[in-house]
Structure formats: C-alpha cells, structure tokens
Design a protein around this motif. Structure first.
Motif, PDB file in Angstrom:
ATOM      1  N   VAL A   1       0.861  -1.177   0.000  1.00 23.32           N
ATOM      2  CA  VAL A   1       0.000   0.000   0.000  1.00 23.32           C
ATOM      3  C   VAL A   1       0.900   1.231   0.000  1.00 23.32           C
ATOM      4  N   PRO A   2       0.409   2.373  -0.461  1.00 17.41           N
ATOM      5  CA  PRO A   2       1.257   3.560  -0.563  1.00 17.41           C
ATOM      6  C   PRO A   2       1.726   4.057   0.801  1.00 17.41           C
ATOM      7  N   ALA A   3       2.897   4.665   0.833  1.00 23.07           N
ATOM      8  CA  ALA A   3       3.360   5.342   2.037  1.00 23.07           C
ATOM      9  C   ALA A   3       2.357   6.419   2.433  1.00 23.07           C
ATOM     10  N   GLY A   4       2.203   6.610   3.720  1.00 20.19           N
ATOM     11  CA  GLY A   4       1.228   7.566   4.230  1.00 20.19           C
ATOM     12  C   GLY A   4      -0.109   6.940   4.535  1.00 20.19           C
ATOM     13  N   SER A   5      -0.237   5.625   4.327  1.00 20.66           N
ATOM     14  CA  SER A   5      -1.500   4.935   4.595  1.00 20.66           C
ATOM     15  C   SER A   5      -1.713   4.765   6.090  1.00 20.66           C
ATOM     16  N   ASP A   6      -2.972   4.849   6.498  1.00 22.65           N
ATOM     17  CA  ASP A   6      -3.338   4.561   7.872  1.00 22.65           C
ATOM     18  C   ASP A   6      -3.219   3.058   8.112  1.00 22.65           C
ATOM     19  N   LYS A   7      -3.059   2.696   9.389  1.00 19.39           N
ATOM     20  CA  LYS A   7      -2.923   1.269   9.701  1.00 19.39           C
ATOM     21  C   LYS A   7      -4.146   0.470   9.254  1.00 19.39           C
ATOM     22  N   ASN A   8      -5.309   1.126   9.167  1.00 17.39           N
ATOM     23  CA  ASN A   8      -6.518   0.424   8.742  1.00 17.39           C
ATOM     24  C   ASN A   8      -6.465   0.001   7.283  1.00 17.39           C
ATOM     25  N   ALA A   9      -5.528   0.591   6.533  1.00 13.26           N
ATOM     26  CA  ALA A   9      -5.362   0.186   5.132  1.00 13.26           C
ATOM     27  C   ALA A   9      -4.611  -1.138   5.015  1.00 13.26           C
ATOM     28  N   PHE A  10      -3.991  -1.562   6.110  1.00 12.85           N
ATOM     29  CA  PHE A  10      -3.243  -2.818   6.124  1.00 12.85           C
ATOM     30  C   PHE A  10      -4.216  -3.955   6.445  1.00 12.85           C
TER      31      PHE A  10
END
Length: 325
Positions: free
Chosen positions: A66-75
């Motif tokens: 996922v792109p840098a700057g993503s929130d942990k919820n994007a993981f």
C-alpha cells in the motif's frame, strides 16, 4: 504547638517523552534515530524528550503493498516484517537491530510500533503482544524499589512510510509514558527552617501489578499486589526553598490507578523546636487517583505555630470557718 500546611500540585501530562526517527543507513537499512540522547541508563522517569543511549526497545513492523502515508486500517492483509525484535544503540544517534540488520522493502510501506525498555519487568517474563487492530497488550509488574523503577514507554502504529518518504529526516515515532510519576518536595517557612528534619517518607499500599492495553490513549486494568514505596530515608533539614524528597531521583513511578478513598503517604520527622527533640509522624492525603502519563508534584510546607500561654488567675474562693467558744 505547631501548624502543618500541606499543599498539592499536579503537573500536566508528559505525553510525549521521546520523539524518535526511523531512517535508513546507506541504501536501505532501517534504523531508529532519537531526536537527542544522553549517556545514562534510564532508571526512573525520563524527565525530558531525550532517549538514553544505553536503553534498548522492542520493535514491530508490518508490511503491505500500500502507498506510504497509509493509515494502519489500510493494512487489511499485512505481513509482520519485524516481530518484537530488540533494537540497540549502534552509534551515538542510531538504534538498529540488536541481533540482525533490517532493510527497507522496495515495494509497499511499513507501519511501526515500539515498547521501551526492552528489558522492562513484564509479568512472568511474558513479552508484550501486538496486533494492528488492538495495538499492545501485556501484564506488567512494577517494582516498588525506587532504585529499580523504569520509565515504561509505548508508541502505537502511525501512518506508514517507505524508504523514499522516510528520506534523510526519518520517520517520526512518538513514545508515550505508560506510568505516572510522583515527586514530593518539602520546605520550611520562617522558624521552621532548621527546626524540622525529615527522616522518612513512605507511599502506602500502591498496586504494583496490572494489565496494560495501549489502544487509544492507553489504559490499565486488573490491578493487583499492593506494596509500600520507601520514597525517602535519611535526614533532610528544611530550608526556605523546595527540595525534592527522594532517596533515588525520579524513582517514584507507579502504575496509574484509582480507588474510592485517598491514597496516603506516611511522613516522619524530628521536631527540635522544644527543649528536647521529639519524633513525630503524620499521614498525607494524596487524592484518589493517578492518571497515565502525568507527573504529580506534592509540595509539603512546614510553618511553625508558636506556643502561646494566656494565663488567668482563678478568684479566691472565700471559706468561712466559724470558731465557737
């Protein structure tokens, strides 16, 4: 014979004890770089935003494409890239893997979480667990020996970074204090200076074990094992200025807790205002709770009250004693 004044000041939260940066060394090695450092072991409270060079901490890192700057919820389907590994000081400014080096992935991004110190007294030597959903959870056995207490810190996952966005400035990781720090200070007003000498201060029956969860702003529960803290033993004469009353500097760190009645401390001192010194004991009321990440300062002030005697003379009581012949 005397007047005793006791004042309390609770100082605001020390939420951000240590600001650290993650950076790559050379081409891609992951390293932590505290903003500043001191060359002392972190026994007791860390009083500023420095991080001691002799201290190690535990690191978790999660990777996903996922792109840098993503929130942990994007993981949503992360891979644990670094799993509770110890980082130690490698140079004066860099902390890197203690047992091996870790390198930045060339794709995706990482989110990090940290606990300090690595050798904190986790209950039954069971190390912390961490998940992206629930953050940290562990049982903690805090020492009641002020020469052995440690400043427990944690950092939950923040926005993700990769090697490019970390750049030369690194990834900011902010530690939070998990405990409460207590400081007692004492002084004398007027004639109290030199006439009173503190000999001991004991913090009574404080819970030393509990379960910690770091989600949100952190919380403690399931408290256990009440013990006394010997905060000060010795001889401290009162002066006109406030003096820290502690055998071990910054050593009174307690697990945040609360109860229905006041916590107390027992203060013992020698009173030399009379012809012969006497030893006295008083109990201090400290309030019903200590909150996470706050520094509580209790100022104790002695003010002498002179003994004054207001004499009166009772009226003569006439007694008639008749004599009969």
């Amino acid at each position: 014979m005397k007047k005793f004044l006791f004042s309390v000041l609770a100082v605001g939260a020390l939420v951000a004890c240590t600001k650290s940066e993650v950076k790559y060394e050379g081409e891609s090695e992951i390293a932590f770089r505290p903003v500043s450092s001191v060359n002392t072991k972190a026994v007791g409270a860390i009083p500023s935003t420095t991080y001691p060079t002799d201290e190690n901490f535990l690191v978790w890192a999660y990777w996903q494409d996922v792109p840098a700057g993503s929130d942990k919820n994007a993981f949503t389907s992360p891979t644990t890239y670094i799993d509770r590994k110890e980082f130690k000081n490698a140079t004066t400014k860099l902390w890197k893997g203690a047992d091996k080096s870790y390198f930045w992935p060339k794709t995706g991004s990482l989110v990090f979480a940290c606990v300090s110190p690595a050798d904190a007294p986790f209950m039954d030597n069971v190390l912390p667990t961490h998940t992206l959903a629930n953050e940290f959870a562990f049982n903690y056995a805090n020492s009641n020996n002020t020469a052995e207490t440690r400043d427990l810190l944690w950092a939950n996952c923040a926005a993700s970074y990769n090697e490019a966005t970390a750049g030369v400035n690194g990834v900011p990781v902010e530690f939070n204090h998990a405990l409460a720090w207590i400081t007692f200070r004492v002084k004398g007003n007027g004639a109290a200076q030199g006439d009173y000498t503190i000999t001991s201060l004991t913090l009574n029956q404080v819970m030393t074990g509990a379960h910690f969860k770091s989600a949100g702003n952190g919380s403690w529960m399931s408290h256990m094992t009440p013990l006394d803290y010997d905060v000060f033993t010795g001889s401290q004469a009162l002066t006109g200025s406030l003096v820290d009353l502690e055998t071990n500097a910054r050593g009174t760190l307690v697990i945040p807790q609360a109860k229905d009645v006041d916590y107390t401390a027992t203060l013992k001192y020698t009173n030399a205002t009379g012809d012969n010194p006497i030893d006295e004991t008083i109990e201090l009321q400290l309030g019903k709770s200590w909150e996470i990440g706050k520094h509580y300062i209790y100022d104790i002030t002695f003010s002498p009250k002179e003994i004054l005697i207001a004499p009166t003379v009772a009226d003569w009581v006439p007694v008639e004693m008749p004599i009969n012949y």
